[in-house]
Design a protein around this motif. Structure first.
Motif, short mmCIF file in Angstrom:
data_model
loop_
_atom_site.label_atom_id
_atom_site.label_comp_id
_atom_site.label_asym_id
_atom_site.label_seq_id
_atom_site.Cartn_x
_atom_site.Cartn_y
_atom_site.Cartn_z
N ILE A 55 -33.43 -54.76 36.13
CA ILE A 55 -32.91 -56.03 35.91
C ILE A 55 -32.34 -56.13 34.46
O ILE A 55 -33.42 -56.66 33.68
CB ILE A 55 -33.50 -57.21 36.40
N SER A 56 -31.34 -55.74 34.06
CA SER A 56 -31.05 -55.58 32.56
C SER A 56 -30.87 -56.76 31.79
O SER A 56 -31.38 -57.18 30.58
CB SER A 56 -29.66 -54.83 32.37
N ASP A 57 -30.58 -58.06 32.38
CA ASP A 57 -30.51 -59.17 31.61
C ASP A 57 -31.94 -59.78 31.15
O ASP A 57 -32.10 -60.11 30.14
CB ASP A 57 -29.68 -60.38 32.31
N LEU A 58 -32.70 -59.36 32.12
CA LEU A 58 -34.17 -59.85 32.02
C LEU A 58 -34.97 -58.89 31.02
O LEU A 58 -35.58 -59.47 30.09
CB LEU A 58 -34.99 -59.87 33.15
N LYS A 59 -34.66 -57.58 31.12
CA LYS A 59 -35.07 -56.81 30.27
C LYS A 59 -34.75 -57.10 28.75
O LYS A 59 -35.47 -57.04 27.75
CB LYS A 59 -34.59 -55.31 30.45
N GLU A 60 -33.49 -57.45 28.65
CA GLU A 60 -32.85 -57.75 27.08
C GLU A 60 -33.52 -59.13 26.59
O GLU A 60 -33.66 -59.18 25.58
CB GLU A 60 -31.41 -57.89 27.28
N ALA A 61 -33.73 -60.12 27.38
CA ALA A 61 -34.26 -61.27 27.14
C ALA A 61 -35.80 -61.03 26.73
O ALA A 61 -36.08 -61.55 25.67
CB ALA A 61 -34.43 -62.34 28.26
N CYS A 62 -36.39 -60.08 27.35
CA CYS A 62 -37.97 -59.87 26.88
C CYS A 62 -37.72 -59.22 25.45
O CYS A 62 -38.57 -59.26 24.62
CB CYS A 62 -38.54 -59.12 28.10
N HIS A 63 -36.75 -58.18 25.46
CA HIS A 63 -36.64 -57.51 24.26
C HIS A 63 -36.39 -58.33 22.98
O HIS A 63 -36.93 -58.36 22.07
CB HIS A 63 -35.35 -56.48 24.38
N GLU A 64 -35.35 -59.51 23.06
CA GLU A 64 -35.29 -60.05 21.99
C GLU A 64 -36.36 -61.21 21.66
O GLU A 64 -36.66 -61.56 20.73
CB GLU A 64 -34.03 -61.11 22.49
N SER A 65 -37.09 -61.64 22.91
CA SER A 65 -38.19 -62.48 22.79
C SER A 65 -39.35 -61.95 21.99
O SER A 65 -40.12 -62.42 21.01
CB SER A 65 -38.62 -63.12 23.83
N LEU A 66 -39.66 -60.63 22.04
CA LEU A 66 -40.75 -59.90 21.56
C LEU A 66 -40.47 -59.49 20.05
O LEU A 66 -41.18 -59.17 19.31
CB LEU A 66 -40.99 -58.47 22.38
N LEU A 67 -39.10 -59.51 19.72
CA LEU A 67 -39.00 -59.27 18.17
C LEU A 67 -39.18 -60.76 17.31
O LEU A 67 -39.57 -60.40 16.15
CB LEU A 67 -37.42 -59.16 18.07
N GLU A 68 -39.63 -61.65 17.93
CA GLU A 68 -39.72 -62.87 17.33
C GLU A 68 -41.01 -63.08 16.28
O GLU A 68 -41.21 -64.09 15.80
CB GLU A 68 -39.19 -64.30 18.18
N ASP A 69 -42.13 -62.73 17.28
CA ASP A 69 -43.44 -62.88 16.80
C ASP A 69 -44.42 -61.87 16.59
O ASP A 69 -45.55 -61.85 17.10
CB ASP A 69 -44.10 -64.02 17.67
N ILE A 70 -44.00 -60.76 15.76
CA ILE A 70 -44.54 -59.57 15.68
C ILE A 70 -45.58 -60.02 14.66
O ILE A 70 -45.40 -60.52 13.63
CB ILE A 70 -43.66 -58.51 15.22
N ASP A 71 -46.93 -59.65 14.93
CA ASP A 71 -48.08 -59.67 13.87
C ASP A 71 -49.01 -58.50 13.82
O ASP A 71 -48.71 -57.62 14.71
CB ASP A 71 -48.60 -61.09 14.11
N ALA A 72 -49.94 -58.73 13.11
CA ALA A 72 -51.06 -57.61 12.96
C ALA A 72 -51.85 -57.33 14.26
O ALA A 72 -52.07 -56.28 14.69
CB ALA A 72 -51.99 -57.97 11.84
N LYS A 73 -51.97 -58.44 15.28
CA LYS A 73 -52.56 -58.23 16.48
C LYS A 73 -51.81 -57.66 17.44
O LYS A 73 -52.33 -57.09 18.26
CB LYS A 73 -53.21 -59.85 16.93
N ASN A 74 -50.57 -57.57 17.63
CA ASN A 74 -49.82 -57.32 18.70
C ASN A 74 -49.07 -56.19 18.19
O ASN A 74 -48.20 -55.50 19.06
CB ASN A 74 -48.70 -58.21 19.30
#
Length: 296
Positions: free
Chosen positions: A214-233
């Motif tokens: 499901i490519s649109d869901l994969k891309e939505a997750c991809h974009e969301s995971l870019l937003e809050d990268i920190d030392a813990k994750n």
């Protein structure tokens, strides 16, 4: 002189030059979601030889205040004149976001139809209306609809089109997802997912999106995971970026670790990560480190 044009205002200022302005009525709605108008405007003298002046067609012009459209007319006009505004289209954005859509009947009808259909689809899932397939998660089950799943996922379509165990038993086992994550997955498929639910389960949703193509869901997750990268994750996300082939996420994690120098802040975790990480990731990290050193 002012005239109310369907909650739009036309202002005329006449000094040496005649200025014609078109702008919306000031309100919270127009402040946050200013209209986007396409129109033709004319000035016609009502006496004498009826001089007619026409401004070139305006297309998709955002009208937020009285300075957004100003037409200065230097041709002298005497006596009475008429100002005509012909709206070709008028678009507004919905308060909850999304692309601006036309307020004309065709656009409104289509939008209302889409909203109603999506709500009905979500109701089919939440109220288990005529379900014909049972989804078994690791700790619970959800009723769903073959046709909906097949339309959203080529994997489900193939699964239901061939003589597989799922076709015979009318069940699908998704044992690698909890019932909460599985519910979020199907809420997304049926267009009924809430933002907080998405954020809570986005790693599980990423895995499911990749598994069921499901490519649109994969891309939505991809974009969301870019937003809050920190030392813990960052290390977990780097691993997921490599596993699910997410180039932007991988590049962002590499930049966070190397260019921002965060490797030193999580030295112990990074050493543990190197013990079990994929060899390709380790190679890429060291290439990034070497490239960064060359810059000094």
């Amino acid at each position: 002189m002012y005239a109310d044009l369907n909650r739009r205002h036309l202002a005329v200022e006449k000094n040496r030059t005649l200025f014609v302005k078109l702008y919306p009525e000031i309100s919270n709605l127009t402040k946050d979601n200013p209209p986007i108008a396409s129109f033709i405007i004319r000035v016609v003298c009502s006496v004498g030889n009826r001089v007619s002046l026409i401004h070139p067609e305006i297309t998709n012009k955002q009208l937020k205040n009285n300075d957004d459209f100003v037409w200065g007319i230097e041709v002298p006009l005497t006596g009475k004149f008429i100002i005509e505004v012909e709206f070709l289209d008028l678009k507004i954005a919905s308060p909850d976001g999304g692309e601006p859509s036309s307020i004309w009947s065709e656009g409104c009808t289509q939008k209302q139809s889409n909203v109603t259909a999506l709500a009905s689809l979500g109701k089919m899932l939440s109220e288990s209306i005529h379900t014909d397939i049972l989804i078994n998660a690791s700790d619970g089950s959800i009723g769903a609809h073959r046709a909906v799943l097949a339309a959203r996922s080529p994997v489900f379509r193939s699964m239901f089109s061939h003589d597989l165990k799922e076709k015979e038993l009318s069940t699908v086992n998704i044992s690698d997802m909890s019932i909460e994550a599985c519910q979020a997955f199907f809420n997304y498929i049926y267009g009924n997912i809430q933002h907080e639910e998405f954020l809570t389960h986005r790693l599980a949703l990423l895995q499911a999106a990749d598994k069921y193509d499901i490519s649109d869901l994969k891309e939505a997750c991809h974009e969301s995971l870019l937003e809050d990268i920190d030392a813990k994750n960052v290390l977990e996300r780097l691993q997921n970026a490599s596993l699910y082939q997410l180039p932007k996420l991988k590049a962002s994690c590499m930049r966070y670790l190397v260019k921002f120098g965060k490797i030193f802040d999580i030295r112990d975790e990074f050493n543990s990560f190197l013990q079990c990480a994929d060899r390709e990731i380790i190679t890429e990290i060291f290439h990034e480190v070497l490239a960064a050193w060359k810059g000094f």
